[in-house]
Design a protein around this motif. Sequence first.
Motif, PDB file in Angstrom:
ATOM      1  N   GLN A 151       0.935  -1.237  -0.206  1.00  0.00           N
ATOM      2  CA  GLN A 151       0.011   0.023  -0.011  1.00  0.00           C
ATOM      3  C   GLN A 151       0.881   1.471   0.052  1.00  0.00           C
ATOM      4  N   ALA A 155       0.733   3.798  -2.963  1.00  0.00           N
ATOM      5  CA  ALA A 155       0.304   5.516  -2.694  1.00  0.00           C
ATOM      6  C   ALA A 155       1.274   6.213  -3.320  1.00  0.00           C
ATOM      7  N   GLU A 156       2.545   5.998  -3.612  1.00  0.00           N
ATOM      8  CA  GLU A 156       3.537   6.672  -4.382  1.00  0.00           C
ATOM      9  C   GLU A 156       3.495   6.623  -5.797  1.00  0.00           C
ATOM     10  N   PRO A 159      -0.796   8.497  -6.480  1.00  0.00           N
ATOM     11  CA  PRO A 159      -1.277   9.480  -5.321  1.00  0.00           C
ATOM     12  C   PRO A 159      -2.775   9.579  -5.364  1.00  0.00           C
ATOM     13  N   GLY A 160      -3.367   9.418  -4.341  1.00  0.00           N
ATOM     14  CA  GLY A 160      -4.881  10.050  -4.138  1.00  0.00           C
ATOM     15  C   GLY A 160      -5.887   8.782  -4.473  1.00  0.00           C
ATOM     16  N   GLN A 161      -4.996   7.317  -5.071  1.00  0.00           N
ATOM     17  CA  GLN A 161      -5.995   6.345  -5.525  1.00  0.00           C
ATOM     18  C   GLN A 161      -5.662   4.891  -4.936  1.00  0.00           C
ATOM     19  N   LYS A 163      -6.079   2.243  -2.078  1.00  0.00           N
ATOM     20  CA  LYS A 163      -7.055   1.797  -1.251  1.00  0.00           C
ATOM     21  C   LYS A 163      -6.435   1.411   0.246  1.00  0.00           C
ATOM     22  N   ARG A 164      -7.516   1.416   1.189  1.00  0.00           N
ATOM     23  CA  ARG A 164      -7.031   1.151   2.493  1.00  0.00           C
ATOM     24  C   ARG A 164      -6.956  -0.332   2.710  1.00  0.00           C
TER      25      ARG A 164
END
Length: 403
Positions: A151, A155-156, A159-161, A163-164
């Motif tokens: 994750q 995230a890098e 960015p902004g896409q 999921k948790r």
Amino acid sequence: MEQVIIGVDPHKLSATIEVVDQQEQLLGSGRFTTDRAGYKAMRTYAKSWPHRVWAVEGANGVGRPLAQRLLEAGEQVVDVPAKLAVRIRLFDTGHNRKTDARDAHSIAIVAVRTKTLRVLQVDGELEALRMLTDRREALTRRRVQTVDRLQALLAELLPGQAKRDVTTGQAKAMLATVRPRDIAGKTRRRIAADELAELIAVEAKIKKATVELKTIVLARGSSLMEIHGVGPVVAARILADVGDIARFADRNRFASWTGTAPLDASSGEQNRHRLSRAGNRRMNHMIHIAAVTQLRLDTEGRVYYRRKRAEGKKSLEALRCLKRRISDVIYRQLIADAERAAGTDAEAGPGGHCGASQESSAADLPPHIDTSDQSLPGPAHPTLRPAPTSRKTHRDRDLAATG
């Protein structure tokens, strides 16, 4: 010849022993390494006493490897709780000085004076359950770590896409949309792909271990999975840690061992109880999983929880009440399974089945009894009432109460 007791103070690299007779007279002592040569020398030394019993402190902890080797060699082994050995040393001469030799002496004296120590025996299925459950727990921790790393990389890359709670399919789809051109981006994507491949492999191993656990649980004739919230993993952990249910005299002892029984903290006219932090925490966690699962589903367990909330209890207090109720159900279910396996009358208590001796698997964990000052109860006595003819049995009512 008179039977002798060999008290063993085990460590990772050494084992100190002391041999005493039934009158607590010293017959011999020694210190041996735990490697092959040291173990052989210790066995050779012990052969001087044909009628011998090995008393190993912490046979389910640091003493487990030595206890297993002795059992496989056909030796008779009993488990001495560390708490009892500490009491002997405390009231012995020597100003409570702690040495390996004094520890071995205390362990041997406990074995002479205590007639209710658990006699260990080899149970291949329980040992396999213990190893598989430990393995699956390690794989689960590894999966969490892998997901966290994946994750962070996603995230890098996106960015902004990110999921948790990303799944392998989602991660694969997200990686397919990334085509970095710089060396840092390419390296990041390659590492993310490696992490994804590791995650897929770990999840496959977890599924395989779960299938193996379910197969062994069903092969033992256990019906624990009939309880809502108890799946193959929870049932396997319960069976592996409990071992012989007859070592618990009643459901209250069992609840104390699982940490679901409150501790009495009354003083004078004030009558109150406090939360128990003792007991087998792994078992407490398994019962917690079952309780939370019942709260999520439409079960009688959720009805019981809401009734406790309506009585004025806080959410955590109501949850603890439910956990204690589930502990009682698990206890009765284990007893019913043992009775069915032994082919005895369904109305018999835990003293009526084949496990009512003090024998137990080497994979067992010693029960924790706090206020009774008894680390190990004696042979179990009947605690279940005869089943009424016009109403449901205790087992049926408790199973219904928890779904």
